[in-house]
Every structure is written in C-alpha cells, then in structure tokens.
Motif scaffolding. Structure first.
Motif, PDB file in Angstrom:
ATOM      1  N   LEU A 111       0.822  -1.208   0.000  1.00 61.60           N
ATOM      2  CA  LEU A 111       0.000   0.000   0.000  1.00 61.60           C
ATOM      3  C   LEU A 111       0.857   1.258   0.000  1.00 61.60           C
ATOM      4  O   LEU A 111       0.566   2.216  -0.727  1.00 61.60           O
ATOM      5  CB  LEU A 111      -0.928   0.002   1.222  1.00 61.60           C
ATOM      6  N   ALA A 112       1.910   1.259   0.820  1.00 61.70           N
ATOM      7  CA  ALA A 112       2.761   2.451   0.897  1.00 61.70           C
ATOM      8  C   ALA A 112       3.419   2.734  -0.451  1.00 61.70           C
ATOM      9  O   ALA A 112       3.443   3.873  -0.918  1.00 61.70           O
ATOM     10  CB  ALA A 112       3.819   2.274   1.982  1.00 61.70           C
ATOM     11  N   ALA A 113       3.948   1.690  -1.088  1.00 66.28           N
ATOM     12  CA  ALA A 113       4.584   1.879  -2.391  1.00 66.28           C
ATOM     13  C   ALA A 113       3.580   2.370  -3.424  1.00 66.28           C
ATOM     14  O   ALA A 113       3.882   3.244  -4.239  1.00 66.28           O
ATOM     15  CB  ALA A 113       5.229   0.573  -2.857  1.00 66.28           C
ATOM     16  N   SER A 114       2.359   1.804  -3.386  1.00 66.25           N
ATOM     17  CA  SER A 114       1.326   2.249  -4.330  1.00 66.25           C
ATOM     18  C   SER A 114       1.017   3.724  -4.138  1.00 66.25           C
ATOM     19  O   SER A 114       0.825   4.466  -5.105  1.00 66.25           O
ATOM     20  CB  SER A 114       0.047   1.419  -4.132  1.00 66.25           C
ATOM     21  N   LEU A 115       0.973   4.164  -2.901  1.00 73.35           N
ATOM     22  CA  LEU A 115       0.690   5.567  -2.616  1.00 73.35           C
ATOM     23  C   LEU A 115       1.850   6.462  -3.037  1.00 73.35           C
ATOM     24  O   LEU A 115       1.651   7.505  -3.673  1.00 73.35           O
ATOM     25  CB  LEU A 115       0.403   5.745  -1.115  1.00 73.35           C
ATOM     26  N   LEU A 116       3.082   6.038  -2.709  1.00 75.16           N
ATOM     27  CA  LEU A 116       4.247   6.882  -2.980  1.00 75.16           C
ATOM     28  C   LEU A 116       4.490   7.077  -4.469  1.00 75.16           C
ATOM     29  O   LEU A 116       4.951   8.135  -4.893  1.00 75.16           O
ATOM     30  CB  LEU A 116       5.488   6.266  -2.327  1.00 75.16           C
ATOM     31  N   PHE A 117       4.193   6.054  -5.267  1.00 70.36           N
ATOM     32  CA  PHE A 117       4.467   6.161  -6.701  1.00 70.36           C
ATOM     33  C   PHE A 117       3.233   6.564  -7.511  1.00 70.36           C
ATOM     34  O   PHE A 117       3.252   6.518  -8.734  1.00 70.36           O
ATOM     35  CB  PHE A 117       5.022   4.835  -7.232  1.00 70.36           C
ATOM     36  N   ARG A 118       2.178   6.931  -6.806  1.00 68.45           N
ATOM     37  CA  ARG A 118       0.948   7.321  -7.493  1.00 68.45           C
ATOM     38  C   ARG A 118       1.157   8.563  -8.349  1.00 68.45           C
ATOM     39  O   ARG A 118       0.605   8.682  -9.439  1.00 68.45           O
ATOM     40  CB  ARG A 118      -0.144   7.591  -6.453  1.00 68.45           C
ATOM     41  N   ASP A 119       1.952   9.501  -7.841  1.00 67.82           N
ATOM     42  CA  ASP A 119       2.221  10.756  -8.560  1.00 67.82           C
ATOM     43  C   ASP A 119       3.726  10.994  -8.531  1.00 67.82           C
ATOM     44  O   ASP A 119       4.263  11.577  -7.601  1.00 67.82           O
ATOM     45  CB  ASP A 119       1.465  11.909  -7.905  1.00 67.82           C
ATOM     46  N   GLU A 120       4.424  10.523  -9.560  1.00 67.29           N
ATOM     47  CA  GLU A 120       5.880  10.586  -9.566  1.00 67.29           C
ATOM     48  C   GLU A 120       6.390  12.020  -9.663  1.00 67.29           C
ATOM     49  O   GLU A 120       7.437  12.357  -9.107  1.00 67.29           O
ATOM     50  CB  GLU A 120       6.438   9.735 -10.710  1.00 67.29           C
ATOM     51  N   GLU A 121       5.671  12.877 -10.345  1.00 64.10           N
ATOM     52  CA  GLU A 121       6.092  14.267 -10.436  1.00 64.10           C
ATOM     53  C   GLU A 121       6.065  14.927  -9.063  1.00 64.10           C
ATOM     54  O   GLU A 121       6.973  15.671  -8.686  1.00 64.10           O
ATOM     55  CB  GLU A 121       5.177  15.033 -11.405  1.00 64.10           C
ATOM     56  N   LEU A 122       5.016  14.639  -8.306  1.00 63.31           N
ATOM     57  CA  LEU A 122       4.921  15.161  -6.946  1.00 63.31           C
ATOM     58  C   LEU A 122       6.061  14.633  -6.092  1.00 63.31           C
ATOM     59  O   LEU A 122       6.666  15.378  -5.306  1.00 63.31           O
ATOM     60  CB  LEU A 122       3.575  14.768  -6.333  1.00 63.31           C
ATOM     61  N   MET A 123       6.390  13.338  -6.236  1.00 64.68           N
ATOM     62  CA  MET A 123       7.466  12.773  -5.436  1.00 64.68           C
ATOM     63  C   MET A 123       8.812  13.361  -5.814  1.00 64.68           C
ATOM     64  O   MET A 123       9.665  13.593  -4.950  1.00 64.68           O
ATOM     65  CB  MET A 123       7.494  11.249  -5.589  1.00 64.68           C
ATOM     66  N   GLY A 141      27.148   7.169  -5.487  1.00 63.66           N
ATOM     67  CA  GLY A 141      27.118   7.938  -6.710  1.00 63.66           C
ATOM     68  C   GLY A 141      25.749   8.389  -7.112  1.00 63.66           C
ATOM     69  O   GLY A 141      25.550   8.905  -8.216  1.00 63.66           O
ATOM     70  N   THR A 142      24.776   8.235  -6.231  1.00 63.62           N
ATOM     71  CA  THR A 142      23.400   8.609  -6.569  1.00 63.62           C
ATOM     72  C   THR A 142      23.046   9.948  -5.969  1.00 63.62           C
ATOM     73  O   THR A 142      23.358  10.222  -4.813  1.00 63.62           O
ATOM     74  CB  THR A 142      22.420   7.546  -6.035  1.00 63.62           C
ATOM     75  N   ASP A 143      22.376  10.749  -6.748  1.00 60.93           N
ATOM     76  CA  ASP A 143      21.934  12.047  -6.262  1.00 60.93           C
ATOM     77  C   ASP A 143      20.487  11.947  -5.827  1.00 60.93           C
ATOM     78  O   ASP A 143      19.602  11.698  -6.661  1.00 60.93           O
ATOM     79  CB  ASP A 143      22.069  13.089  -7.394  1.00 60.93           C
ATOM     80  N   PRO A 144      20.176  12.084  -4.532  1.00 61.96           N
ATOM     81  CA  PRO A 144      18.793  11.974  -4.088  1.00 61.96           C
ATOM     82  C   PRO A 144      17.863  12.957  -4.775  1.00 61.96           C
ATOM     83  O   PRO A 144      16.657  12.727  -4.898  1.00 61.96           O
ATOM     84  CB  PRO A 144      18.878  12.282  -2.586  1.00 61.96           C
ATOM     85  N   ALA A 145      18.404  14.070  -5.260  1.00 59.92           N
ATOM     86  CA  ALA A 145      17.553  15.053  -5.921  1.00 59.92           C
ATOM     87  C   ALA A 145      17.089  14.591  -7.293  1.00 59.92           C
ATOM     88  O   ALA A 145      16.211  15.189  -7.897  1.00 59.92           O
ATOM     89  CB  ALA A 145      18.308  16.379  -6.068  1.00 59.92           C
ATOM     90  N   ALA A 146      17.705  13.496  -7.802  1.00 57.40           N
ATOM     91  CA  ALA A 146      17.350  13.039  -9.149  1.00 57.40           C
ATOM     92  C   ALA A 146      15.945  12.458  -9.204  1.00 57.40           C
ATOM     93  O   ALA A 146      15.328  12.396 -10.244  1.00 57.40           O
ATOM     94  CB  ALA A 146      18.351  11.991  -9.637  1.00 57.40           C
ATOM     95  N   GLY A 147      15.463  12.003  -8.053  1.00 56.99           N
ATOM     96  CA  GLY A 147      14.087  11.499  -8.026  1.00 56.99           C
ATOM     97  C   GLY A 147      14.002  10.061  -8.470  1.00 56.99           C
ATOM     98  O   GLY A 147      14.986   9.444  -8.828  1.00 56.99           O
ATOM     99  N   PRO A 148      12.788   9.463  -8.417  1.00 53.49           N
ATOM    100  CA  PRO A 148      12.597   8.055  -8.776  1.00 53.49           C
ATOM    101  C   PRO A 148      12.755   7.822 -10.257  1.00 53.49           C
ATOM    102  O   PRO A 148      12.586   8.705 -11.055  1.00 53.49           O
ATOM    103  CB  PRO A 148      11.167   7.772  -8.302  1.00 53.49           C
TER     104      PRO A 148
END
Length: 382
Positions: free
Chosen positions: A273-285, A375-382
C-alpha cells in the motif's frame, strides 16, 4: 432383434433409459435399426458406409457433447449392439451351417469389427466438432462476462447474475482481479487455469477474475500456474466492484514491472500500500525529494549515501540510535556521529513532524527505486 438390443442397451446405459420419453425411445430404436441394415448391406462390399449413415452417427456423437456426456455411453451402446448381433449370427451358424456356412464367419466378423470402428470414428468426429462449438460459445460468453465485470461503470447484480448463468459460472460472494504482464500471449500458449477462474488473454492487458480469492492457498496455487508471468492481484471486492480490484492490481503490476516491487509469485496489492501511494504521482514525489532532501545535494556521493541511509533508518526506528546501529550493522557511536552531521545539515527541519514525514516518504521512494546508493543524487528522483 432390434427390440432386444434396445432393451439391453437401456439396461447397460442408464442415461438412455427414458421410459417416459417416447421420442427418445423411438430415436434410439431407429438408430439401432439403421445400424443393423447398414451392416447387412455392408457385408460383401469394400466401400465405406454412405455419407448419410456416417452423418447419422456424427449427429449421435454431437448429441452426447450437447448432453454434457463423454462418448463412453454411446460406445457401450454400439459394442452392446455388435456383441448381440454377433451372438445371433453364431447361433444361426451353429443351428444350421447350411444357412450360414463356416467359411463366412471370418469375413463377417472382420466386417463387423471394421463397421464398428467406422461408427465410432464418425461419432468421435461429431462429438469433437460439437464440443469445440460448445467450448467456443462458452468462451465467448465468459469473455462477455469479463467485459461486463470490468466495465468502467459498475454493472447491476441482475445483469451479472444473468450472464454468469449463461456462462456456466457459479456466482461467488467476492472476487479479486489479477493483472498479468511480462509475456507475449501471441507467442506462448496461455496457462491452464481452474475452471472457475475467468480469464481474458485477448485484452491489451490480460487479466483473471478469481472467485473467492481468500480461500486457503488460492492465490498461491495460481502463482504456481502463472510462472513466467508478472502477476499482481487487487483487493478482494464484491463481484460488481471487480473493476476497482483491476485498477489496484494494475497499479501494483506497474510497480513490479518498474522493479520497485519484487516479482515473486502473485504480488498482492494489500502488501504494498505504501509503495502504491508513494508512486501514485511521480512528479509530486520528485518535487518532494528535491525540496525535502535539498541539504544532501552538495555532498560527495559516498557521504550522501551514508547519510541518506542513516536518516531513513533513524526515521523508521523512532529516532533510536541503538536500533539504527543494529539495522545498519555499524557501531552506535558511528550512528551518533552521522546524526550530528544530519542535524547540522537539516537543522530545525528534523524537529518538524510534517517535514520528517515527507523526508521519510522521499527516502522510501529512493530506497524502493534503488536511488539510494553510491554515486546517486537523491535530488534526481525516482
């Protein structure tokens, strides 16, 4: 002789014993009489039975399919008639060899066996044709039922019940829908499923409608059948709400296809459920990640990895440094050192419950999508 055979057939095949149905009895007697006459006409000839007679037994075979029986009953009836005919022939031969000389016994026996084989073959052709027709019609009805259940607007219970009856589908109390992906139906045969599971592999997005999905081992057993597919099951719902279950199943399947959720058996929507909610709006995330994790942007990749991992663990462990140390397999002093760094970077933000919630959501997205790593930039997003 015809009457005796009909009586014997009805004794041996209970399905054919319908004393109150004169039409059925007449048809049975007519079929036996035609078979006898056709055999007697066949003796001494080399050609096959005429098309009309073969069609008669094709029709009998088709009738067995439409009655929902196998060919066993018809084959028993044909063997019974053949045995009794041969018994009568041998009685005549033994009573007066001049009427039926011994030299004819072999050829007549061979003709009888060949004739019986041809009758059985004609019945099998008719049976298979009718069964294919019945099966095809049943598939079409079940396809219509799937379309009705998964339509955008919820169908009426009356419409569902009517079509379920026509499709020979026992109406369950609840259903769940499994969304499928990861294989090309055009190049691989569909799996063999339980008869009560509705399926439609011709849809753009193939799916299954599973009745009473919460039964013991129900979904797990389907997972074994669906090996090689990506499969996700939506919530258990009332039959008329199947479209809702499909929507949730597709959301979960998209997480599986993207690699955010492991493709292990049939993935349950309710477990993610949490993953479904978090990835519901990728632009928002992406926006949330950029804003709430901005203090990590300028760090070196290795340091950014360590602090991102520590911050997520700290938020998940209720701000308990010892639990974080156990979770990350590091010394508690190391955790405390990293937490001091985080306090310097984030300041009072760590005391704001709303911002902590959003930080954890952002970090969970990065963790699920594999974005927390060297080597990952957290600001890059999902």
């Amino acid at each position: 002789m015809v009457d005796v055979v009909v009586e014997r057939i009805q004794e041996r095949v209970p399905e054919y014993a319908r004393p109150g149905n004169h039409t059925y009895l007449s048809n049975t007697r007519e079929a036996v009489a035609e078979a006898f006459e056709a055999f007697l006409a066949r003796v001494g000839t080399t050609g096959p039975p005429d098309d009309g007679f073969r069609e008669r037994f094709r029709s009998l075979g088709a009738g067995e399919a439409h009655e929902g029986r196998s060919l066993d009953s018809l084959q028993v009836a044909m063997r019974t008639a053949a045995v009794m005919m041969w018994r009568r022939i041998t009685e005549v031969q033994m009573a007066d060899p001049r009427v039926f000389p011994q030299r004819y016994v072999g050829p007549v026996a061979e003709a009888l066996f060949l004739f019986l084989e041809e009758l059985a073959g004609a019945a099998m052709v008719g049976y298979n044709q009718a069964q294919a027709q019945v099966s095809g019609e049943l598939r079409r009805r079940r396809g219509r039922l799937v379309n009705l259940l998964l339509s955008d607007s919820a169908p009426s219970p009356e419409a569902v019940a009517e079509l379920a009856l026509a499709a020979e589908w026992r109406l369950p109390a609840q259903v769940a829908v499994i969304a499928l992906g990861g294989r090309k139906v055009e190049t691989e045969p569909p799996p063999t499923l339980p008869s009560d599971v509705l399926c439609d592999f011709n849809r753009v997005d193939p799916c299954l409608v599973v009745p009473d999905p919460d039964g013991p081992g129900r979904i797990q057993s389907l997972g074994n059948v669906l090996r090689g597919w990506h499969a996700a099951v939506g919530p258990t719902v009332e039959v008329t709400d199947a479209a809702t279950s499909l929507c949730r199943a597709r959301d979960t399947l998209s997480l599986v296809s993207a690699g955010y959720v492991p493709a292990e058996g049939v993935v349950r929507w309710v477990d993610h459920l949490a993953a479904s909610l978090l990835f519901r709006d990728e632009e928002l995330m992406r926006t949330m990640i950029s804003l709430r994790l901005s203090p990590l942007h300028e760090l070196r990749s290795a340091q950014r990895e360590r602090l991102s991992e520590t911050l997520l663990a700290w938020l998940q462990c209720g701000f308990n440094a010892k639990k974080v140390a156990v979770l990350l397999h590091v010394h508690p002093q190391t955790v405390r050192y990293r937490l001091r760094q985080l306090e310097e970077l984030f300041g009072d933000r760590l005391n704001d419950t709303d911002q902590r919630f959003e930080m954890e959501a952002a970090l969970r997205v990065l963790s699920l999508s594999g974005r927390i790593g060297p080597g990952t930039d957290p600001a890059a997003g999902p």
